[in-house]
Design an enzyme around this catalytic site. Structure first.
Site, short mmCIF file in Angstrom:
data_model
loop_
_atom_site.label_atom_id
_atom_site.label_comp_id
_atom_site.label_asym_id
_atom_site.label_seq_id
_atom_site.Cartn_x
_atom_site.Cartn_y
_atom_site.Cartn_z
N GLY A 71 126.78 -28.36 55.62
CA GLY A 71 126.48 -27.35 54.88
C GLY A 71 127.35 -27.07 53.67
N ASP A 72 127.09 -26.10 52.83
CA ASP A 72 127.73 -26.15 51.52
C ASP A 72 129.44 -25.88 51.91
OD1 ASP A 72 126.10 -26.09 49.62
OD2 ASP A 72 125.23 -24.10 50.29
N GLY A 73 129.82 -25.12 52.89
CA GLY A 73 131.27 -24.96 53.23
C GLY A 73 131.96 -26.14 53.57
N THR A 74 131.30 -27.15 54.32
CA THR A 74 131.65 -28.31 54.59
C THR A 74 132.01 -29.19 53.41
OG1 THR A 74 130.72 -28.40 56.83
CG2 THR A 74 131.29 -30.50 55.92
N THR A 96 122.13 -25.12 56.33
CA THR A 96 121.14 -24.21 56.06
C THR A 96 120.53 -23.80 54.82
OG1 THR A 96 121.82 -23.02 58.07
CG2 THR A 96 119.97 -22.05 56.63
N ASP A 222 129.57 -26.70 33.19
CA ASP A 222 129.83 -26.07 31.95
C ASP A 222 131.19 -25.32 31.67
OD1 ASP A 222 129.88 -23.97 33.63
OD2 ASP A 222 127.90 -22.75 32.82
N LEU A 224 132.94 -23.14 33.09
CA LEU A 224 132.93 -21.69 32.71
C LEU A 224 132.66 -21.09 34.32
CD1 LEU A 224 131.24 -20.73 29.56
CD2 LEU A 224 133.74 -20.58 30.16
N GLU A 279 131.98 -19.23 53.51
CA GLU A 279 132.95 -19.20 54.57
C GLU A 279 133.83 -18.02 54.21
OE1 GLU A 279 133.07 -21.03 57.29
OE2 GLU A 279 131.53 -22.46 56.48
#
Length: 310
Positions: A71-74, A96, A222, A224, A279
């Site tokens: 997932g994104d945390g990993t 997810t 970008d 920013l 997380e």
């Protein structure tokens, strides 16, 4: 390395605890090898501590491509470990929400992601940090922390992305307002004193929360940070805002604060936990910074999400 297929040695690291990670290691390795990538090692992990140690070993082993599934945390943890090394990150979206994959235009299915990775190009993207901890999509306090605390592995496994909506309703009912102060160390904005807040977020990427958009102009390349703050309001106003989350136009809603900067400090009363890509990783006060072009990552050849600046 301009293309993933130019890699000399690839390691595959799969978080088997991710929603779709259990069947990932062997299938991913086979798919990548058949596509022509030089897979030299395959690792599967079950915890954050195990992930960090495995990534450190992989870096020490000298691989020039590290493919991370989870997932994104990993993936954010991996990006933090690889930032500045020149080692290229490959992403297999097995969680997810998979918002980084959405931002980078990587297919959500494993077979499609493997094919896109094998034929993909290398770009560099920005990395956000909150008190030194890495994030790729969004760091936030307030309602989003309640959502993360409400989301259980079982809820995500059975409902998939819909679980975020269910968790949001439950978290909203329990939310306690807080005070916040936004400070801008580079002097590009005056400090903001905010009362009765629902959520404050600092975005590095474009997507978060299972497909919501940080702002219409947000991008992961970008250089920013996009900062937004949503104050407390009657339920009907928050429902109106919620309807605008998908395309990011909620930042234009009256009462919502939105600005961009390269550095921001967030102080809250009382101190609150900070959610980094799903997380809970630190607490306020929090200093947010951006590392320009810090992570080399593979995206599909057709993706316009980022470019290689070198």
């Amino acid at each position: 390395m301009k293309l993933a297929r130019e890699a000399h040695s690839a390691a595959v690291v799969i978080n088997a605890g991710a929603r779709r990670g259990a069947a990932g290691p062997d299938l991913a390795a086979d798919s990548l090898q058949r596509a022509g990538l030089p897979v030299a090692a395959v690792h599967h992990v079950l915890s954050g501590a195990e992930l960090a140690g495995t990534l450190d070993r992989v870096v020490a082993d000298g691989h020039d491509l590290v493919v991370v599934g989870g997932g994104d945390g990993t993936v954010s943890c991996a990006a933090g470990r690889l930032a500045g090394t020149g080692i290229v990150l490959g992403v297999l979206p097995l969680g997810t929400a998979n918002d980084l994959a959405r931002t980078l235009e990587i297919p959500n299915d494993l077979a499609g992601a493997c094919a896109a990775l094998a034929g993909g190009k290398v770009v560099d993207i920005d990395l956000g940090r909150a008190n030194g901890q890495p994030f790729l999509n969004v760091a936030s306090v307030g309602l989003s922390v309640g959502v993360t605390e409400t989301l259980s592995p079982r809820l995500k496994r059975y409902l998939g992305p819909v679980a975020y909506g269910v968790a949001a309703v439950r978290a909203y009912a329990r939310h306690k307002p807080f005070r916040a102060r936004l400070e801008f160390p580079e002097g590009d904005h005056e400090p903001l004193e905010l009362e009765d807040m629902l959520q404050v977020a600092v975005g590095n990427g474009r997507h978060y929360g299972g497909g919501n958009t940080v702002s219409p102009t947000a991008g992961i390349d970008d250089h920013l940070l996009d900062v937004y703050a949503i104050p407390g309001a009657p339920l009907r106003e928050h429902v109106r805002i919620a309807r605008l989350l998908k395309d990011g136009s909620f930042v234009e809603h009256r009462g919502v604060y939105h600005l961009t900067s390269r550095r921001v400090r967030l102080v809250t009363e009382p101190p609150v936990p900070v959610n980094l890509d799903g997380e809970i990783a630190t607490v306020t006060p929090a200093d947010f910074t951006i590392e320009r072009n810090a992570v080399h990552v593979v995206v599909p050849e057709s993706s316009n999400s980022a470019r290689f600046d070198g």
